[in-house]
Design an enzyme around this catalytic site. Structure first.
Site, PDB file in Angstrom:
ATOM      1  N   SER A 232       0.867  -1.338   0.244  1.00 47.61           N
ATOM      2  CA  SER A 232      -0.152  -0.042  -0.425  1.00 47.61           C
ATOM      3  C   SER A 232       0.566   1.787   0.405  1.00 47.61           C
ATOM      4  O   SER A 232       2.050   1.601   0.394  1.00 47.61           O
ATOM      5  CB  SER A 232      -0.976  -0.061   1.322  1.00 47.61           C
ATOM      6  OG  SER A 232      -0.247  -0.231   2.281  1.00 47.61           O
TER       7      SER A 232
ATOM      8  N   GLU B 137       0.819   5.194   1.030  1.00 45.25           N
ATOM      9  CA  GLU B 137       0.207   7.187   1.530  1.00 45.25           C
ATOM     10  C   GLU B 137       0.274   7.663   0.287  1.00 45.25           C
ATOM     11  O   GLU B 137       1.742   8.507   0.521  1.00 45.25           O
ATOM     12  CB  GLU B 137       1.099   7.194   2.831  1.00 45.25           C
ATOM     13  CG  GLU B 137      -0.499   8.338   3.551  1.00 45.25           C
ATOM     14  CD  GLU B 137       0.230   7.416   5.398  1.00 45.25           C
ATOM     15  OE1 GLU B 137       0.255   7.059   5.582  1.00 45.25           O
ATOM     16  OE2 GLU B 137       1.093   8.727   5.786  1.00 45.25           O
TER      17      GLU B 137
ATOM     18  N   HIS C 162      -8.307   8.857   5.746  1.00 44.52           N
ATOM     19  CA  HIS C 162      -7.817   9.016   7.064  1.00 44.52           C
ATOM     20  C   HIS C 162      -8.323   9.634   7.601  1.00 44.52           C
ATOM     21  O   HIS C 162      -9.351  10.815   7.088  1.00 44.52           O
ATOM     22  CB  HIS C 162      -6.547   9.691   6.841  1.00 44.52           C
ATOM     23  CG  HIS C 162      -5.148   8.784   6.919  1.00 44.52           C
ATOM     24  ND1 HIS C 162      -3.779   8.943   7.339  1.00 44.52           N
ATOM     25  CD2 HIS C 162      -5.003   7.742   6.147  1.00 44.52           C
ATOM     26  CE1 HIS C 162      -3.016   7.750   6.570  1.00 44.52           C
ATOM     27  NE2 HIS C 162      -3.801   7.368   5.710  1.00 44.52           N
TER      28      HIS C 162
ATOM     29  N   GLY D 164      -5.099  11.984  15.534  1.00 43.79           N
ATOM     30  CA  GLY D 164      -4.313  13.040  15.364  1.00 43.79           C
ATOM     31  C   GLY D 164      -3.600  13.774  16.778  1.00 43.79           C
ATOM     32  O   GLY D 164      -4.005  13.816  18.248  1.00 43.79           O
ATOM     33  N   ASP D 165      -2.988  15.038  15.785  1.00 41.72           N
ATOM     34  CA  ASP D 165      -2.151  15.262  16.812  1.00 41.72           C
ATOM     35  C   ASP D 165      -2.474  16.454  17.340  1.00 41.72           C
ATOM     36  O   ASP D 165      -3.549  17.106  16.703  1.00 41.72           O
ATOM     37  CB  ASP D 165      -0.502  16.591  16.231  1.00 41.72           C
ATOM     38  CG  ASP D 165       0.119  14.804  15.840  1.00 41.72           C
ATOM     39  OD1 ASP D 165      -0.038  14.114  17.069  1.00 41.72           O
ATOM     40  OD2 ASP D 165       1.043  14.712  14.668  1.00 41.72           O
TER      41      ASP D 165
ATOM     42  N   ALA E 129      -8.915   7.625  19.671  1.00 44.91           N
ATOM     43  CA  ALA E 129      -8.854   7.380  18.650  1.00 44.91           C
ATOM     44  C   ALA E 129      -9.648   6.142  18.927  1.00 44.91           C
ATOM     45  O   ALA E 129     -10.182   5.756  18.009  1.00 44.91           O
ATOM     46  CB  ALA E 129      -7.728   6.279  17.701  1.00 44.91           C
TER      47      ALA E 129
ATOM     48  N   HIS F 146       3.958   5.880  21.458  1.00 46.15           N
ATOM     49  CA  HIS F 146       4.162   6.931  20.515  1.00 46.15           C
ATOM     50  C   HIS F 146       4.735   8.409  21.787  1.00 46.15           C
ATOM     51  O   HIS F 146       5.448   7.799  22.960  1.00 46.15           O
ATOM     52  CB  HIS F 146       2.216   7.365  20.816  1.00 46.15           C
ATOM     53  CG  HIS F 146       1.657   8.267  20.420  1.00 46.15           C
ATOM     54  ND1 HIS F 146       1.576   9.480  20.963  1.00 46.15           N
ATOM     55  CD2 HIS F 146       0.747   8.840  19.043  1.00 46.15           C
ATOM     56  CE1 HIS F 146       1.336  10.523  20.779  1.00 46.15           C
ATOM     57  NE2 HIS F 146       0.815  10.624  19.400  1.00 46.15           N
TER      58      HIS F 146
ATOM     59  N   PHE G 181      10.667  14.671  10.645  1.00 44.93           N
ATOM     60  CA  PHE G 181       9.906  13.549  11.044  1.00 44.93           C
ATOM     61  C   PHE G 181       9.968  12.848  12.341  1.00 44.93           C
ATOM     62  O   PHE G 181       9.046  11.931  13.337  1.00 44.93           O
ATOM     63  CB  PHE G 181       9.315  12.859   9.431  1.00 44.93           C
ATOM     64  CG  PHE G 181       8.330  13.965   8.586  1.00 44.93           C
ATOM     65  CD1 PHE G 181       8.009  15.101   8.959  1.00 44.93           C
ATOM     66  CD2 PHE G 181       8.645  13.008   7.513  1.00 44.93           C
ATOM     67  CE1 PHE G 181       7.734  15.694   7.459  1.00 44.93           C
ATOM     68  CE2 PHE G 181       8.550  14.261   6.151  1.00 44.93           C
ATOM     69  CZ  PHE G 181       8.238  15.151   6.508  1.00 44.93           C
TER      70      PHE G 181
ATOM     71  N   HIS H 250       3.720  -0.758   3.927  1.00 43.98           N
ATOM     72  CA  HIS H 250       2.743   0.144   3.555  1.00 43.98           C
ATOM     73  C   HIS H 250       3.945   1.343   3.555  1.00 43.98           C
ATOM     74  O   HIS H 250       4.897   1.408   4.473  1.00 43.98           O
ATOM     75  CB  HIS H 250       1.811   0.648   5.046  1.00 43.98           C
ATOM     76  CG  HIS H 250       1.187   1.760   4.703  1.00 43.98           C
ATOM     77  ND1 HIS H 250       0.141   1.923   3.586  1.00 43.98           N
ATOM     78  CD2 HIS H 250       1.156   3.260   5.271  1.00 43.98           C
ATOM     79  CE1 HIS H 250      -0.921   3.467   4.160  1.00 43.98           C
ATOM     80  NE2 HIS H 250       0.534   3.662   4.872  1.00 43.98           N
TER      81      HIS H 250
END
Ligand code: FAD
Length: 297
Positions: free
Chosen positions: A15, A17, A77, A108-109, A127, A153, A220, A270
């Site tokens: 996949s 993105e 998303h 989300g952030d 989530a 996270h 990132f 992905h």
């Protein structure tokens, strides 16, 4: 096609993105990237969403255009932190109306550019609540994916916490997960072990970020807590201003990383494409027959 069902059958998934471009030129470039990747017949492609709701219309439009103008299965998303439940249900109803069956359910952030940001009254704060909202309003209509973090996270104090809340998303009805990018496969394997011990058995697809711009990926990676191995940093640093050499090193590294993931039974790959096709295509071609054989099974 529902992604969760494809993965549950054990079909190896490939996949890509994409993010919704800001300009018309960016959109033209995106669709030429999609065209050049389409012949690989990815299992699905996905389109990101701005956490503040800023890309709501753009994400929807790109998702609809891919759905209508290509043969690809597309996943939208959706982040919940800045939307009321009513807004979320409106967005999901729009997707159902046009035949989109796959949603990546995200918090989300927390927006850092809005001082004292507070989610709207009654918004889903995590989530797991979004997954519950989708399941309770749409039953099994949507196949639901969720994010996972092999290195934890950044807001999670430890991996025990990480697994506890990841498990919650699964208990609420997530069908599969896609991981945050990582560059050290052992983090992913250890994460799978921890999930397995907690009885979490949904497919967890590794997210691969081919490095084509060292400074951008370093940024990132530090934001999302992904470790770039020291030996890779040492190889990339001297070429920080040389995109061609960086891309070569990044592709070579990603090929080795993916080969190891294939050998160890990952359910798919992905790719974070950043809307460009070269790196992903070269990696896919280098993986060659082994990947084709997996996709046929
Ligand atoms: P959650 O699952 O809610 O987790 C966030 C933190 O809260 C974690 O530390 C978790 O342990 C903790 N937590 C979870 N549930 C609870 C609870 N009930 N009580 C207390 N603590 C809890 N961002 C975007 O803005 N747009 C995108 O399109 C996008 N796509 C992504 C795709 C992938 C594959 C991944 C891995 C990430 C993506 N992100 C995207 C980033 C994501 O939105 C951020 O990482 C965000 O900070 C967390 O989202 P989440 O869905 O993982 O949140």
């Amino acid at each position: 096609m529902k992604i969760g069902e494809i993965l549950k059958r054990g079909t190896f998934s490939i996949s890509f993105e994409f993010f919704p471009p800001k300009t018309e030129e960016g959109e033209r470039d995106l669709f030429s990237t999609i065209k050049s990747l389409e012949h690989i017949s990815p299992t699905f492609v996905s389109v990101t969403y701005g956490a503040g709701g800023s890309t709501r219309d753009k994400t929807r439009r790109i998702v609809e255009k891919i759905h209508k103008e290509t043969h690809l299965t597309v996943m939208a998303h959706l982040t919940c932190i800045a939307h009321s439940k009513e807004e979320i249900l409106d967005i999901l109803n729009e997707y159902r109306k046009i035949g989109i069956e796959n949603i990546l359910a995200l918090r989300g952030d927390i927006p850092t550019n809005i001082p004292d940001f507070k989610p709207p009254n009654g918004a889903c704060k995590h989530a797991d609540e979004l997954v519950r909202l989708i399941r309770s309003n749409f039953g099994d209509y949507f196949s639901i994916g969720v994010a996972s973090y092999p290195e934890g996270h950044p807001e999670s104090p430890n991996m025990e916490w990480e697994i506890r809340y990841f498990k919650k998303k699964v208990m609420e009805g997530a069908d599969f997960s896609i991981t945050q990018m990582f560059f050290i496969n052992d983090y992913y394997y250890e994460f799978l072990d921890m999930c397995y011990k907690e009885g979490v058995s949904i497919p967890i697809v590794p997210g691969i970020m081919p490095i084509t711009n060292f400074r951008q990926v370093s940024r990132f990676a530090s934001m999302c807590g992904a470790t770039i191995p020291d030996d890779l940093i040492r190889r990339l640093e001297p070429y920080a201003d040389d995109q061609e050499e960086t891309t070569k090193i990044g592709i070579e590294f990603a090929i080795r990383q993916c080969e190891d993931l294939l050998r160890n039974g990952a359910p798919g790959l992905h790719f974070y494409t950043l809307n460009r096709s070269r790196a992903t295509l070269e990696i896919y071609q280098a993986l060659g027959n082994s990947i084709e054989a997996l996709r046929r099974t």
